[in-house]
Design an enzyme around this catalytic site. Structure first.
Site, PDB file in Angstrom:
ATOM      1  N   CYS A  26       0.835  -1.194   0.000  1.00  9.93           N
ATOM      2  CA  CYS A  26       0.000   0.000   0.000  1.00  9.93           C
ATOM      3  C   CYS A  26       0.875   1.251   0.000  1.00  9.93           C
ATOM      4  O   CYS A  26       1.800   1.363   0.775  1.00  9.93           O
ATOM      5  CB  CYS A  26      -0.883   0.015   1.239  1.00  9.93           C
ATOM      6  SG  CYS A  26      -2.074  -1.317   1.272  1.00  9.93           S
ATOM      7  N   CYS A  59      14.737 -12.545 -30.888  1.00 10.31           N
ATOM      8  CA  CYS A  59      16.018 -11.872 -31.126  1.00 10.31           C
ATOM      9  C   CYS A  59      16.754 -12.643 -32.231  1.00 10.31           C
ATOM     10  O   CYS A  59      16.107 -13.167 -33.136  1.00 10.31           O
ATOM     11  CB  CYS A  59      16.824 -11.746 -29.839  1.00 10.31           C
ATOM     12  SG  CYS A  59      17.361 -13.310 -29.161  1.00 10.31           S
TER      13      CYS A  59
END
Ligand SMILES: [Zn+2]
Length: 391
Positions: free
Chosen positions: A193, A349
């Site tokens: 939080c 890639c």
């Protein structure tokens, strides 16, 4: 039979004239708004723009539920409050601002926020609930209470640069928040939080969209976001709308529900603010797939799959797969929160090594639908497209 809608004074007709000029609203629509009751849960980043627009729009009764007090770090985005209201209960500060915005409406302060004990009784007094809370336990409570009370819930959430909006309305056959996110994320898997950042103006976008959805529901115009989830990325300025079907296995609104009442124990706070990735299908996404499988996925669902090439620009010049988005490896962290969460990301890639690292990195950033293409563009050139130059 007497007309149950309130009449509008000349001062109100003048104030709302830009609404009334809209044929879809008119005097009749404005009187509907004057008769309507909306509860905004949370007088924070989302509740501020939502409540301000609903007040200005002439929603006759506007409830504000929040148990918190105004703190200095709220003022970067919570425009209901100002420097002079630091330390005040948020409902007091909010009500003062909303009454100043529109003295023709009634503002009701609910200083205890929403709790499992009184949520049903509270929601019964309102026509539409707007959820501006910032944590999972409150969202589940608001969702469940709105479902049991038979009230439409306008959901919104923000995290860093991303936002979401939907309308959960079981009375129209729509799904609920638990159809989207059946249970909260595991503790520790998301920021605690108060730890996550958010761009203040993003709250303005999402909270305003929530006000707009509420006004559509109240006046009956347009297509509410029932059964749809709108996602927004502020950095890309990109809106997406996903279809959100009702889940027959939902623990709340499904055919055999396990949640049949509100119990205080069911809403223990979970310190988490990150929106979990919406489920895309029943299957988990593999960490790695072959070029053949990648080609099949791209052909089968061109709009649901995004091919990301993480090679350097000079490599892309040598050879590339059509439709791929180029994001060189070093720039991936800068894009880590702006990639689409509603598409299956396939990472490629040269030989599959760098892209595997990127795949693992993105998974650690909360993306679940991300998969490496084994063998990279070299395998693609060998097995899929022999016209590609190999290097
Ligand atoms: Zn549901």
């Amino acid at each position: 039979m007497a007309d149950p809608l309130p009449s509008l004074s000349p001062a109100e007709l003048a104030r709302y004239s830009r609404h009334i000029l809209l044929g879809e609203i008119g005097v009749a629509g404005q009187r509907k708004l004057a008769a309507s009751r909306v509860l905004v849960v949370g007088a924070g980043g989302l509740g501020s723009p939502a409540a301000l627009y609903l007040a200005a729009a002439g929603v006759g009764t506007l409830g504000i539920a929040d148990f918190d007090r105004v703190a200095d770090h709220n003022l970067q985005r919570q425009l209901l409050h100002d420097t002079a209201s630091l330390g005040e209960p948020k409902v007091v500060s909010a009500a003062r601002r909303l009454r100043a915005t529109n003295p023709f409406i009634r503002v009701v302060e609910h200083a205890d926020g929403v709790t499992a004990d009184h949520a049903l009784a509270l929601f019964a007094d309102y026509d539409v609930i707007v959820d501006g809370t910032d944590n999972f336990s409150s969202r589940y409570l608001n969702n469940d209470a709105a479902y049991f009370a038979g009230k439409p819930l306008v959901y919104g959430s923000v995290f860093k640069f991303d936002g979401q909006v939907s309308v959960f309305d079981s009375t129209r056959g729509g799904p609920c928040y638990r159809c989207l996110f059946p249970s909260p994320p595991a503790a520790g898997s998301v920021p605690g939080c108060g730890e996550a950042g958010v761009l203040g103006a993003l709250c303005g976008v999402i909270g305003s969209l929530q006000a707009l959805e509420a006004l559509k529901l109240l006046t009956g115009i347009g297509q509410p976001l029932t059964g749809r989830l709108l996602t927004y990325n502020a950095l890309a300025q990109d809106f997406h709308t996903l279809t959100l079907p009702r889940d027959p296995t939902c623990p709340l609104c499904g055919t055999a529900p396990s949640i049949t009442s509100l119990s205080a124990a069911g809403y223990a706070p979970v310190c988490a603010t990150i929106p979990p990735t919406p489920p895309m299908s029943d299957t988990d996404y593999p960490l790695e797939i072959s070029v053949t499988e990648a080609k099949r996925l791209l052909d089968q669902s061109p709009s649901g799959v995004l091919l990301i090439d993480v090679r350097e620009p000079y490599e892309v010049e040598i050879a590339s797969v059509r439709g791929a988005e180029t994001i060189p490896l070093g720039q991936i962290p800068a894009h880590a929160h702006s990639l689409p969460r509603d598409e299956h990301l396939l990472v490629m890639c040269h030989h599959g090594g760098r892209s595997l690292r990127v795949t693992e990195y993105l998974r650690a950033q909360g993306y679940t639908a991300v998969t490496n293409i084994a063998g990279g563009i070299d395998a693609w050139a060998e097995q899929i497209d022999p016209t590609l130059r190999r290097y």
